[in-house]
Design a protein around this motif. Structure first.
Motif, PDB file in Angstrom:
ATOM      1  N   UNK A   1      43.436  44.564  35.686  1.00 53.71           N
ATOM      2  CA  UNK A   1      42.993  44.400  34.297  1.00 53.71           C
ATOM      3  C   UNK A   1      41.634  45.047  34.063  1.00 53.71           C
ATOM      4  N   UNK A   2      41.128  45.753  35.064  1.00 53.68           N
ATOM      5  CA  UNK A   2      39.840  46.441  34.976  1.00 53.68           C
ATOM      6  C   UNK A   2      40.075  47.940  34.815  1.00 53.68           C
ATOM      7  N   UNK A   3      39.619  48.508  33.718  1.00 56.95           N
ATOM      8  CA  UNK A   3      39.892  49.917  33.438  1.00 56.95           C
ATOM      9  C   UNK A   3      39.311  50.853  34.488  1.00 56.95           C
ATOM     10  N   UNK A   4      38.167  50.495  35.082  1.00 58.11           N
ATOM     11  CA  UNK A   4      37.606  51.370  36.112  1.00 58.11           C
ATOM     12  C   UNK A   4      38.509  51.423  37.340  1.00 58.11           C
ATOM     13  N   UNK A   5      39.156  50.295  37.675  1.00 57.37           N
ATOM     14  CA  UNK A   5      40.090  50.289  38.801  1.00 57.37           C
ATOM     15  C   UNK A   5      41.364  51.048  38.458  1.00 57.37           C
TER      16      UNK A   5
ATOM     17  N   UNK B   1      41.564  53.667  36.495  1.00 58.49           N
ATOM     18  CA  UNK B   1      41.217  55.093  36.622  1.00 58.49           C
ATOM     19  C   UNK B   1      41.155  55.495  38.094  1.00 58.49           C
ATOM     20  N   UNK B   2      40.625  54.632  38.914  1.00 61.73           N
ATOM     21  CA  UNK B   2      40.526  54.892  40.343  1.00 61.73           C
ATOM     22  C   UNK B   2      41.912  55.068  40.970  1.00 61.73           C
ATOM     23  N   UNK B   3      42.876  54.278  40.500  1.00 61.68           N
ATOM     24  CA  UNK B   3      44.241  54.343  41.023  1.00 61.68           C
ATOM     25  C   UNK B   3      45.026  55.539  40.486  1.00 61.68           C
ATOM     26  N   UNK B   4      44.486  56.202  39.456  1.00 63.60           N
ATOM     27  CA  UNK B   4      45.208  57.308  38.849  1.00 63.60           C
ATOM     28  C   UNK B   4      46.280  56.862  37.881  1.00 63.60           C
ATOM     29  N   UNK B   5      46.158  55.624  37.361  1.00 63.85           N
ATOM     30  CA  UNK B   5      47.129  55.131  36.373  1.00 63.85           C
ATOM     31  C   UNK B   5      46.917  55.845  35.042  1.00 63.85           C
ATOM     32  N   UNK B   6      47.986  55.955  34.255  1.00 59.02           N
ATOM     33  CA  UNK B   6      47.889  56.685  32.982  1.00 59.02           C
ATOM     34  C   UNK B   6      47.493  55.778  31.830  1.00 59.02           C
ATOM     35  N   UNK B   7      47.356  54.464  32.080  1.00 59.06           N
ATOM     36  CA  UNK B   7      47.161  53.516  30.985  1.00 59.06           C
ATOM     37  C   UNK B   7      45.858  52.760  31.133  1.00 59.06           C
ATOM     38  N   UNK B   8      45.462  52.137  30.051  1.00 58.29           N
ATOM     39  CA  UNK B   8      44.329  51.215  30.046  1.00 58.29           C
ATOM     40  C   UNK B   8      44.866  49.778  30.011  1.00 58.29           C
ATOM     41  N   UNK B   9      43.982  48.814  30.213  1.00 59.56           N
ATOM     42  CA  UNK B   9      44.410  47.422  30.120  1.00 59.56           C
ATOM     43  C   UNK B   9      44.886  47.099  28.710  1.00 59.56           C
ATOM     44  N   UNK B  10      44.228  47.673  27.694  1.00 59.38           N
ATOM     45  CA  UNK B  10      44.626  47.435  26.310  1.00 59.38           C
ATOM     46  C   UNK B  10      46.061  47.905  26.072  1.00 59.38           C
ATOM     47  N   UNK B  11      46.425  49.048  26.652  1.00 61.73           N
ATOM     48  CA  UNK B  11      47.805  49.538  26.514  1.00 61.73           C
ATOM     49  C   UNK B  11      48.789  48.597  27.200  1.00 61.73           C
ATOM     50  N   UNK B  12      48.392  48.043  28.345  1.00 65.23           N
ATOM     51  CA  UNK B  12      49.251  47.065  29.010  1.00 65.23           C
ATOM     52  C   UNK B  12      49.492  45.859  28.096  1.00 65.23           C
ATOM     53  N   UNK B  13      48.432  45.362  27.458  1.00 63.30           N
ATOM     54  CA  UNK B  13      48.589  44.209  26.569  1.00 63.30           C
ATOM     55  C   UNK B  13      49.559  44.506  25.435  1.00 63.30           C
ATOM     56  N   UNK B  14      49.463  45.710  24.870  1.00 57.65           N
ATOM     57  CA  UNK B  14      50.397  46.079  23.787  1.00 57.65           C
ATOM     58  C   UNK B  14      51.828  46.144  24.310  1.00 57.65           C
ATOM     59  N   UNK B  15      51.983  46.673  25.525  1.00 59.55           N
ATOM     60  CA  UNK B  15      53.317  46.770  26.125  1.00 59.55           C
ATOM     61  C   UNK B  15      53.902  45.381  26.363  1.00 59.55           C
ATOM     62  N   UNK B  16      53.112  44.494  26.924  1.00 60.15           N
ATOM     63  CA  UNK B  16      53.574  43.125  27.186  1.00 60.15           C
ATOM     64  C   UNK B  16      53.967  42.439  25.881  1.00 60.15           C
ATOM     65  N   UNK B  17      53.148  42.604  24.846  1.00 60.81           N
ATOM     66  CA  UNK B  17      53.425  41.989  23.549  1.00 60.81           C
ATOM     67  C   UNK B  17      54.716  42.549  22.942  1.00 60.81           C
ATOM     68  N   UNK B  18      54.911  43.865  23.043  1.00 67.74           N
ATOM     69  CA  UNK B  18      56.142  44.475  22.525  1.00 67.74           C
ATOM     70  C   UNK B  18      57.366  43.948  23.263  1.00 67.74           C
ATOM     71  N   UNK B  19      57.249  43.772  24.584  1.00 73.25           N
ATOM     72  CA  UNK B  19      58.375  43.255  25.364  1.00 73.25           C
ATOM     73  C   UNK B  19      58.750  41.851  24.905  1.00 73.25           C
ATOM     74  N   UNK B  20      57.761  41.008  24.690  1.00 72.87           N
ATOM     75  CA  UNK B  20      58.032  39.650  24.218  1.00 72.87           C
ATOM     76  C   UNK B  20      58.673  39.667  22.822  1.00 72.87           C
ATOM     77  N   UNK B  21      58.114  40.471  21.935  1.00 65.32           N
ATOM     78  CA  UNK B  21      58.637  40.525  20.560  1.00 65.32           C
ATOM     79  C   UNK B  21      60.045  41.121  20.518  1.00 65.32           C
TER      80      UNK B  21
ATOM     81  N   UNK C   1      41.316  39.953  36.784  1.00 64.00           N
ATOM     82  CA  UNK C   1      42.725  40.370  36.660  1.00 64.00           C
ATOM     83  C   UNK C   1      43.639  39.150  36.672  1.00 64.00           C
ATOM     84  N   UNK C   2      43.428  38.244  37.618  1.00 65.16           N
ATOM     85  CA  UNK C   2      44.278  37.057  37.723  1.00 65.16           C
ATOM     86  C   UNK C   2      44.207  36.207  36.453  1.00 65.16           C
ATOM     87  N   UNK C   3      43.012  36.011  35.933  1.00 62.68           N
ATOM     88  CA  UNK C   3      42.858  35.196  34.721  1.00 62.68           C
ATOM     89  C   UNK C   3      43.556  35.820  33.527  1.00 62.68           C
ATOM     90  N   UNK C   4      43.456  37.141  33.398  1.00 66.94           N
ATOM     91  CA  UNK C   4      44.103  37.823  32.271  1.00 66.94           C
ATOM     92  C   UNK C   4      45.623  37.725  32.366  1.00 66.94           C
TER      93      UNK C   4
END
Length: 400
Positions: free
Chosen positions: A124-128, A130-150, A175-178
């Motif tokens: 859930x940390x954007x700096x991590x 980027x370090x992993x080479x992921x294409x998304x931000x935490x904010x994008x993950x939240x939108x994805x999770x919300x869309x899946x639920x809806x 990360x765990x708390x989020x």
């Protein structure tokens, strides 16, 4: 064989993550469509041989299956429903990553019969991220999770990782708390493994060697730090109602991933797509790993005409076939089954091998119990908490 689980490999990504050594990569749209057509041919070919076998679960992994065009995924799912007998209550899972999905895609997946999603967060940390080479931000993950639920998905897994470079307890706790606040049904918490042939290995190879040797490192957490991080994830998830049912997997009651338990309990499963592995009636098979060879073979060699239903499966796509000996099967029964918190049972062992578990592993069980790594209760044999912490050592003792 009366039941089988299916694994489908979709090897496409927007870009390969820096730590990933899976059989995947970025391919253009034409290759993706040709691959989907080839996969449909393999589905038809294998389904013809297994007409009366019930499919209990399907897992669509990758790569990033959600990067595939929804219409192509629809063709693949149509082929599965036409050629296999899929149980009404079958668990049908698909991996997806933030940045590759829309409400339209999620709605399409629901109509196709997909009923479980595994969303790759990792941190859930954007700096991590980027370090992993992921294409998304935490904010994008939240939108994805919300869309899946809806969209009506009520069985969601979230992947997270421990042991990241310079990961602190504070960052992991964030990360765990989020994740816990979102109340997913399932959480997979994997420790980072720095694999050769990845950008991560090139970047951290000296740290990886030191880490493996139990030495202090500059970037990667050492063995003790990695242990503390994984135990933190375990204790926090359990405290918030997630049952640990396997070394790296946690679920709310009733939401353990059925498909994964098939692997750990040595059920029959059939892998479809490049590099996909199968295990049917104590035979292990693996498909060719080159995507162009796979597509050419599907075009040239696969036809569902006049294929007889059979338990002795065959495929021109297999490049490896291994028949397991009784010894091999016993070893797998133990070191796969003991990954689960429930462990293995004397009854199942006797049913599989027509002998008692003590006649084969009596001394090993006695030795591991003396070391407080293993426990026996009510016919079950399972690793203790200490045994789980030292699982690599404990499981290796069951190699005959």
């Amino acid at each position: 064989m009366k039941e089988v689980s299916l694994y489908l490999h979709i090897p496409f990504c927007v870009k390969k993550c820096d730590y990933c050594d899976f059989l995947s990569g970025a391919y253009d749209n034409d290759i993706q469509k040709r691959y989907a057509e080839s996969l449909c041919k393999e589905i038809a070919y294998m389904g013809q041989q297994l007409r009366s076998v019930a499919v209990s679960s399907i897992y669509i992994g990758g790569g990033t299956p959600s990067w595939l065009d929804a219409s192509d995924m629809g063709k693949i799912m149509d082929a599965l429903h036409k050629k296999f007998t899929i149980g009404q209550d079958a668990e049908i899972s698909m991996e997806c990553n933030p940045g590759t999905v829309t409400m339209e895609k999620f709605s399409a997946y629901r109509k196709m019969g997909i009923n479980r999603l595994s969303i790759g967060l990792q941190s859930a940390n954007d700096d991590e991220l980027r370090l992993l080479g992921r294409i998304h931000s935490y904010e994008q993950f939240l939108r994805t999770f919300d869309m899946a639920r809806k969209s009506g998905f009520y069985n969601l897994n979230v992947d997270i990782m421990t042991g990241l470079p310079r990961q602190t307890p504070e960052k992991l706790m964030h990360t765990l708390e989020q994740v816990i606040a979102l109340r997913p049904e399932h959480v997979s918490a994997y420790s980072l493994i720095v694999e050769e042939g990845t950008p991560f290995y090139d970047r951290y190879k000296f740290d990886a060697v030191k880490q493996h040797a139990g030495m202090k490192t500059e970037f990667l957490p050492d063995e003790d730090e990695e242990y503390r991080l994984s135990k933190m994830a375990q204790s926090v998830l359990i405290a918030h109602g997630y049952q640990q049912y396997e070394i790296s997997n946690y679920a709310r009651e009733g939401y353990a991933c059925y498909h994964n338990t098939v692997y750990w309990r040595r059920g029959d499963y059939l892998g479809l797509g490049i590099g996909a592995a199968s295990m049917v009636s104590d035979r292990r098979m693996a498909n060719v790993r080159d995507i162009y060879q796979y597509m050419d073979l599907c075009a040239d060699k696969l036809s569902s005409n006049n294929i007889e239903e059979t338990e002795n499966l065959t495929s021109p796509l297999w490049q490896e076939v291994t028949s397991l000996s009784k010894k091999d099967a016993m070893e797998e029964f133990m070191f796969l089954g003991l990954r689960m918190n429930a462990g293995v049972t004397r009854e199942d062992f006797a049913k599989c091998f027509s002998c008692s578990i003590e006649s084969v592993y009596g001394e090993t069980i006695k030795h591991l119990r003396q070391e407080a790594l293993l426990e026996v209760a009510e016919g079950r044999i399972f690793l203790t908490d200490k045994g789980m912490d030292l699982s690599n050592y404990a499981l290796a003792q069951f190699l005959l």
